[in-house]
Write a protein that holds these residues in place. Structure first.
Motif, mmCIF file in Angstrom:
data_model
loop_
_atom_site.group_PDB
_atom_site.id
_atom_site.type_symbol
_atom_site.label_atom_id
_atom_site.label_comp_id
_atom_site.label_asym_id
_atom_site.label_seq_id
_atom_site.Cartn_x
_atom_site.Cartn_y
_atom_site.Cartn_z
ATOM 1 N N VAL A 276 0.990 -1.093 0.157
ATOM 2 C CA VAL A 276 -0.033 0.013 -0.150
ATOM 3 C C VAL A 276 0.842 1.185 -0.018
ATOM 4 O O VAL A 276 1.567 1.342 0.865
ATOM 5 C CB VAL A 276 -0.851 -0.152 1.173
ATOM 6 N N SER A 277 0.661 2.231 -0.970
ATOM 7 C CA SER A 277 1.517 3.403 -0.908
ATOM 8 C C SER A 277 0.936 4.414 -0.702
ATOM 9 O O SER A 277 -0.390 4.907 -0.694
ATOM 10 C CB SER A 277 2.032 3.645 -2.534
ATOM 11 N N THR A 278 1.584 5.560 -0.010
ATOM 12 C CA THR A 278 1.109 6.652 0.421
ATOM 13 C C THR A 278 2.203 7.768 0.055
ATOM 14 O O THR A 278 3.562 7.667 0.073
ATOM 15 C CB THR A 278 0.725 6.599 1.771
ATOM 16 N N SER A 279 1.813 9.056 0.216
ATOM 17 C CA SER A 279 2.614 10.062 0.034
ATOM 18 C C SER A 279 2.406 11.185 0.938
ATOM 19 O O SER A 279 1.413 11.560 1.507
ATOM 20 C CB SER A 279 2.431 10.707 -1.377
ATOM 21 N N VAL A 280 3.726 11.614 1.648
ATOM 22 C CA VAL A 280 3.615 12.547 2.540
ATOM 23 C C VAL A 280 4.458 13.912 1.824
ATOM 24 O O VAL A 280 5.254 13.866 1.106
ATOM 25 C CB VAL A 280 4.383 12.272 3.865
ATOM 26 N N ALA A 281 4.246 15.134 2.460
ATOM 27 C CA ALA A 281 4.495 16.259 1.864
ATOM 28 C C ALA A 281 6.153 16.533 2.396
ATOM 29 O O ALA A 281 6.828 15.888 3.119
ATOM 30 C CB ALA A 281 4.214 17.636 2.586
ATOM 31 N N TYR A 282 7.069 17.306 1.328
ATOM 32 C CA TYR A 282 8.206 17.470 1.434
ATOM 33 C C TYR A 282 8.587 18.289 2.678
ATOM 34 O O TYR A 282 7.890 19.131 3.180
ATOM 35 C CB TYR A 282 8.984 18.130 0.426
ATOM 36 N N GLY A 283 9.645 18.123 3.566
ATOM 37 C CA GLY A 283 9.689 18.445 4.882
ATOM 38 C C GLY A 283 9.342 17.825 6.070
ATOM 39 O O GLY A 283 9.891 18.046 6.986
ATOM 40 N N GLN A 334 -8.069 -11.991 0.641
ATOM 41 C CA GLN A 334 -8.036 -10.921 1.646
ATOM 42 C C GLN A 334 -7.552 -9.657 1.442
ATOM 43 O O GLN A 334 -7.531 -8.533 2.028
ATOM 44 C CB GLN A 334 -7.448 -11.427 2.949
ATOM 45 N N LYS A 335 -7.081 -9.606 -0.226
ATOM 46 C CA LYS A 335 -6.415 -8.316 -0.513
ATOM 47 C C LYS A 335 -7.065 -7.128 -0.465
ATOM 48 O O LYS A 335 -6.779 -6.117 0.127
ATOM 49 C CB LYS A 335 -5.579 -8.701 -1.931
ATOM 50 N N ASN A 336 -8.368 -6.873 -1.114
ATOM 51 C CA ASN A 336 -9.091 -5.776 -0.943
ATOM 52 C C ASN A 336 -9.455 -5.361 0.283
ATOM 53 O O ASN A 336 -9.427 -4.185 0.619
ATOM 54 C CB ASN A 336 -10.155 -6.119 -2.021
ATOM 55 N N ARG A 337 -9.729 -6.226 1.202
ATOM 56 C CA ARG A 337 -10.272 -5.758 2.405
ATOM 57 C C ARG A 337 -9.167 -5.065 3.295
ATOM 58 O O ARG A 337 -9.266 -4.280 4.008
ATOM 59 C CB ARG A 337 -11.088 -7.170 2.984
ATOM 60 N N LEU A 338 -7.849 -5.912 3.295
ATOM 61 C CA LEU A 338 -7.117 -5.247 4.000
ATOM 62 C C LEU A 338 -6.445 -4.081 3.287
ATOM 63 O O LEU A 338 -5.996 -3.269 4.131
ATOM 64 C CB LEU A 338 -5.622 -6.280 3.895
ATOM 65 N N GLU A 339 -6.396 -3.755 1.979
ATOM 66 C CA GLU A 339 -5.927 -2.678 1.536
ATOM 67 C C GLU A 339 -6.986 -1.256 1.765
ATOM 68 O O GLU A 339 -6.600 -0.349 2.188
ATOM 69 C CB GLU A 339 -5.960 -2.852 -0.148
ATOM 70 N N ASP A 340 -8.546 -1.912 2.102
ATOM 71 C CA ASP A 340 -9.219 -0.853 2.400
ATOM 72 C C ASP A 340 -8.884 -0.461 3.933
ATOM 73 O O ASP A 340 -8.844 0.874 4.360
ATOM 74 C CB ASP A 340 -10.624 -1.126 2.274
ATOM 75 N N ARG A 341 -8.519 -1.073 4.737
ATOM 76 C CA ARG A 341 -8.606 -0.921 6.132
ATOM 77 C C ARG A 341 -7.207 -0.200 6.554
ATOM 78 O O ARG A 341 -6.986 0.687 7.292
ATOM 79 C CB ARG A 341 -8.431 -2.326 6.778
ATOM 80 N N THR A 344 -7.553 3.378 5.064
ATOM 81 C CA THR A 344 -8.286 4.109 6.079
ATOM 82 C C THR A 344 -7.468 4.468 7.432
ATOM 83 O O THR A 344 -7.405 5.706 7.718
ATOM 84 C CB THR A 344 -9.536 3.514 6.657
ATOM 85 N N GLU A 345 -6.773 3.655 7.942
ATOM 86 C CA GLU A 345 -6.138 3.623 9.049
ATOM 87 C C GLU A 345 -4.842 4.901 8.840
ATOM 88 O O GLU A 345 -4.329 5.569 9.521
ATOM 89 C CB GLU A 345 -5.492 2.520 9.635
ATOM 90 N N MET A 346 -4.085 4.616 7.750
ATOM 91 C CA MET A 346 -2.959 5.471 7.582
ATOM 92 C C MET A 346 -3.430 6.856 7.209
ATOM 93 O O MET A 346 -2.769 7.775 7.881
ATOM 94 C CB MET A 346 -2.415 4.968 5.918
ATOM 95 N N TYR A 347 -4.493 7.138 6.716
ATOM 96 C CA TYR A 347 -5.116 8.484 6.469
ATOM 97 C C TYR A 347 -5.339 9.102 8.007
ATOM 98 O O TYR A 347 -5.093 10.279 8.202
ATOM 99 C CB TYR A 347 -6.355 8.521 5.673
ATOM 100 N N ASN A 348 -5.855 8.323 8.819
ATOM 101 C CA ASN A 348 -6.436 8.849 10.076
ATOM 102 C C ASN A 348 -5.106 9.001 10.892
ATOM 103 O O ASN A 348 -4.741 10.010 11.768
ATOM 104 C CB ASN A 348 -7.360 7.859 10.675
ATOM 105 N N ARG A 349 -4.177 8.222 10.993
ATOM 106 C CA ARG A 349 -2.991 8.252 11.885
ATOM 107 C C ARG A 349 -2.161 9.423 11.268
ATOM 108 O O ARG A 349 -1.370 10.083 12.113
ATOM 109 C CB ARG A 349 -2.197 6.934 11.740
ATOM 110 N N LEU A 350 -1.940 9.480 10.128
ATOM 111 C CA LEU A 350 -1.149 10.715 9.396
ATOM 112 C C LEU A 350 -1.713 12.140 9.901
ATOM 113 O O LEU A 350 -1.085 12.968 10.321
ATOM 114 C CB LEU A 350 -1.005 10.711 7.961
#
Length: 370
Positions: A276-283, A334-341, A344-350
């Motif tokens: 699962v990939s995500t992006s954070v701002a420079y700095g 279980q791929k799609n279910r785990l990707e969704d969870r 969701t959790e990565m967005y909230n924690r960040l």
């Protein structure tokens, strides 16, 4: 038998003397020269010989097979015991016809009939042993060629081969030209092959899939067109998979045999790695981001702790730093279910950590022209 008796001898001068002489006693034994009795004697001798050979095979050869401790040899002896007994018995009956002085034409017909019966006995024995051999090979560990659904196919092929060989020998026994019949059968087979080329292509592809075993029933596969699901059936004509939407996809074996298939259940286990990939701002603090994402993977119930989740900074994107969170699940379904969870959790924690998730921005400058 030798006997001694006293013989009177008279000399020329008239003198007489006695002398003992050994003589042979001859017995006149009547010789039986009856064709019927001779024929019955040959037939009886043949029957006794057949039962003797049968007794030897039951006693001696079975002991050898028990020492080898291979069940296949026991069944082989059990199968060939009957045709050997029938071969000896039938040939003995044929030989018993000679003392009867039968003319050559009827005797030739009797010989051909007996040969045909012997061939029939061996053909049935070959079919029976072929069926047992396929069952025995199927039960052996480590083999992948013969599966539960391919057993009838292999049994049918062996029976056809044995029947064709037996029919060819029977035709030769009766003096028929088997070449012409084989040529006619080849022409008919060629015509049928052109008429059913698609079905034959699916059939041979199905046999190839079953023999090569790139996937099996229950495996989770991804087709070249992108559909994914678990295999529910592998037939001789087509393969069926069930998607996560409970939609059954039927693919002809000639098609699926010529395209790229990803077997997500392949390998030593059915565990599947999800990225699962995500992006954070420079700095942003890269180590802080790594800790937050790793905590997300460790706290997720569907993600396995062995192997443990991992976080990688994979690239420097146009708008921010690209991180990948890699986790393992028990099954590819279980791929799609785990990707969704995870998303969701990565967005909230960040957001809770105050780490900005960038998005593309464009600055538009307007110039006023005179």
């Amino acid at each position: 038998m030798v006997s001694r008796k006293k013989v009177l001898l008279v000399a020329p001068d008239g003198k007489t003397t006695f002398k003992w002489r050994n003589t042979m006693i001859k017995w006149d034994v009547p010789v039986i020269n009856s064709p019927v009795i001779n024929s019955l004697a040959i037939a009886l001798s043949t029957i006794l010989l057949a039962y003797l050979v049968r007794f030897i095979m039951d006693q001696l050869l079975k002991r050898i097979a028990k020492k080898i401790k291979v069940h296949l040899y026991d069944h082989l002896l059990e199968v060939v015991r009957r045709p050997i007994f029938a071969t000896i018995l039938l040939y003995g009956l044929y030989l018993s016809c000679y003392p009867l002085h039968i003319s050559s034409d009827p005797l030739t017909i009797v010989q051909k009939v007996i040969n045909t019966l012997i061939i029939a006995f061996w053909v049935f024995a070959g079919m029976e042993f072929g069926t047992f051999f396929v069952d025995w090979a199927y039960e052996r560990k480590g083999q992948t060629l013969i599966q539960l659904r391919t057993k009838p196919l292999f049994i049918m092929i062996l029976k056809i081969v044995v029947f064709v060989v037996g029919s060819y020998l029977a035709l030769l026994t009766w003096g028929k030209n088997a070449t012409a019949l084989l040529t006619s059968a080849s022409v008919v087979g060629l015509v049928l092959g052109f008429a059913a080329k698609d079905s034959l292509a699916n059939l041979f592809s199905g046999v190839s899939i079953m023999a090569d075993a790139p996937y099996k029933i229950g495996d989770y596969i991804v087709l070249g067109s992108g559909e994914r699901g678990h295999v529910t059936n592998i037939g001789l004509r087509s393969t069926r998979i069930m998607t996560r939407d409970d939609v059954e996809i039927i693919i002809p074996n000639s098609v699926i045999g010529n395209e790229k298939i990803i077997n997500q259940s392949g390998g030593p286990s059915e565990m599947y790695r999800i990225r699962v990939s995500t992006s954070v701002a420079y700095g942003s603090n890269a180590e802080q981001v790594r800790e937050v994402l790793l905590k997300v993977g460790l706290d997720e119930e569907l993600a396995l702790n062995d192997p443990k989740p991992e976080v990688f900074l994979v690239s420097l994107g146009d708008s921010g730093l690209i991180f990948d969170l890699c986790c393992w699940v028990k099954h590819p379904a279980q791929k799609n279910r785990l990707e969704d969870r995870l998303n969701t959790e990565m967005y909230n924690r960040l957001n809770e950590a105050g780490i900005e998730i960038p998005y593309p921005k464009r600055d538009v400058y307007l110039y006023k022209q005179n």
